[in-house]
Design a protein around this motif. Sequence first.
Motif, short mmCIF file in Angstrom:
data_model
loop_
_atom_site.label_atom_id
_atom_site.label_comp_id
_atom_site.label_asym_id
_atom_site.label_seq_id
_atom_site.Cartn_x
_atom_site.Cartn_y
_atom_site.Cartn_z
N GLU A 104 55.61 61.61 60.57
CA GLU A 104 54.05 62.12 60.27
C GLU A 104 54.03 63.39 60.27
N ALA A 105 53.44 63.97 59.43
CA ALA A 105 53.23 65.63 59.40
C ALA A 105 51.79 65.88 59.03
N GLU A 106 51.23 67.14 59.30
CA GLU A 106 49.95 67.68 58.88
C GLU A 106 50.12 68.74 58.14
N ALA A 107 49.04 69.33 57.20
CA ALA A 107 49.00 70.25 56.10
C ALA A 107 47.84 70.70 56.25
N ASN A 108 47.51 71.90 56.05
CA ASN A 108 46.17 72.51 55.83
C ASN A 108 45.80 72.38 54.24
N GLN A 109 44.52 72.51 54.03
CA GLN A 109 43.94 72.33 52.58
C GLN A 109 44.09 73.96 52.19
N LEU A 110 44.50 73.97 50.93
CA LEU A 110 44.65 75.58 50.42
C LEU A 110 43.77 75.87 49.09
N PHE A 111 43.60 74.91 48.19
CA PHE A 111 42.89 75.22 46.98
C PHE A 111 41.64 74.54 46.89
N ASN B 298 31.60 73.84 57.57
CA ASN B 298 32.17 73.60 58.79
C ASN B 298 33.27 72.79 58.57
N ARG B 299 33.84 72.86 57.39
CA ARG B 299 35.18 72.00 57.13
C ARG B 299 36.45 72.55 57.37
N SER B 300 36.52 73.84 57.91
CA SER B 300 37.75 74.65 57.87
C SER B 300 38.75 73.83 58.89
N ASN B 301 38.50 73.13 59.56
CA ASN B 301 39.44 72.01 60.40
C ASN B 301 40.06 70.78 59.69
N GLU B 302 39.67 70.80 58.69
CA GLU B 302 40.17 69.38 57.97
C GLU B 302 41.49 69.64 57.49
N LYS B 303 42.16 68.52 57.93
CA LYS B 303 43.92 68.74 57.25
C LYS B 303 44.27 67.38 56.84
N TYR B 304 45.35 67.39 56.16
CA TYR B 304 46.09 66.34 55.34
C TYR B 304 47.04 65.59 56.27
N ARG B 305 46.86 64.34 56.38
CA ARG B 305 48.00 63.61 57.46
C ARG B 305 48.91 62.82 56.44
#
Length: 526
Positions: free
Chosen positions: A492-499, A510-517
């Motif tokens: 399992e890994a996490e990644a930030n949203q970029l685009f 207020n969605r700056s902490n949303e990440k992909y799992r």
Amino acid sequence: MERKGSITVFFSLSLTIVITLICTTIETVRLNGLQQQLDMAADSALDSMFASYDRQLLEQYGLLFLNGSGGNDKYSDLYLKNQMEEYMKYEMTPTLDTSFIGTTMYPMKLEDIRILNTVRTTDFGGNVFEQEVIDYMKYKEVGDITDQLLNWKTLMEKGNDQSKKIEEAEKTLNQTDWENQSKEEEISKTTLNIVEHNIIKNGMQQDETANETEQETEENLFDQQRYDKEIESSVIHQVQEVKKGGFLKIVVPEQIPISGKQIKTEKLPSMTSVTELEWNNRSIAEKTARAVLYGEYVLKHFSNFISDEKKSGIQYETEYILFGKNSDEENLKSCINRLLWIREGLNIAHIFSSTAKMEEALGMATAMVGWAMIPPLVTAVQLVIVGSWAYAESLLDVRRLLSGKKVTLIKTEQSWQLGLSGLKDFFYGAGQNENNDENGLGYEDYMRVLLLTVDKSEKIYRTMDIVQQNMQQSVPNFEMKNYVYSAQICVEAEANQLFLMFPGVRKMWNRSNEKYRIITAVGRNY
């Protein structure tokens, strides 16, 4: 100016929509790329981990297994997890520990690694270990095995004529009329338990003649004491004594001492790790082919009685794989007994096919018990003499095998060695010319045959016993149950949203902490 301004606002709104669509598309593609990147990283890391197989085990036995204990006494998922995590760091961050710098569209952070399942060496009834052996033999020794099988075929073809004679002799024997005019009640008083295979169990029938006189009964009365005396002074008695356990001093060459070493069985795979589960079904032809390959592997990698190689543990490793006793002497005894059983059957068949030998045995039987005037008894003793003669020849055959010589599979008049008149001298230690039949089978050839008769699971686990015993000489904590054949691992890994959103918009909503799992599962086996 108002007109120009309206066009600029409209264009700006349209451009925002276009840019949003482009960024969303890029982010969607990037998300798929993140998944592919993690898949490749996990797959490559697992490859790297499985490349860390035990080198010594490979060099000594040609087996590929991964140590799952990390040098400890017990297998641990944590050890594999830590190994996988170490390899994943380099896969997800290629510039780690290097002077190179750069950016990537696929930055990820490793979150968790879980060991879903492992298959170890001792699982599935030993099929895992067998598969490794078969894979090794298919690419390493299959040519030599093919040549050996062709040699066996040639030997069997040479024995076809003799086999036909044996079949005819057995057919004649089966058609023999065992009817007689003696009294079953009187014959039952004799000590006929020495007659092997209970050949005449249905041969006696009660005489139904109603006019027998008491005088005839007295004349036919069996002399038990005389019978016992004749048997005790004959080769039949000598064979009985040898069969009770005295055959070792006859068959083992004097110049070869018997090993007294034992194996400690407490922690061996055959005592601690046996499972019954089969993982697939195979045809009879495939099972036979695999059994042949496995037998060749055993003979190539493990010592036996005639081997020159000296081991630190038990010396007769192949015999242990066959019989599973905890001492060399007991395994050798069991092996010799089995060889005697095989050779005795073949030698009896030869005597049955030889008219001269059957007449010679009949003459000795008549001299021993002809005074009783009971034809079935004479025939029974004749057959016991045949068995004794064949057994004595078998003792000599096995002694030749243990000396490293060859013995023809099916005897002929020329290859037969012991005469009936010389049996007593043979049992008293008289020397015999021990010929070497160049076209015969040697000790290891008979081992090949015996390995095909052993239960597969027992054979495999005993092989693992020997591997473990020998590996522990250099790796004290070595245990087969700790070694891994295959594994399934979840990463399992996490990644930030970029685009997906502009930084200001993400912060405003207020969605700056949303990440992909991102999750992937990979598996590997040797």
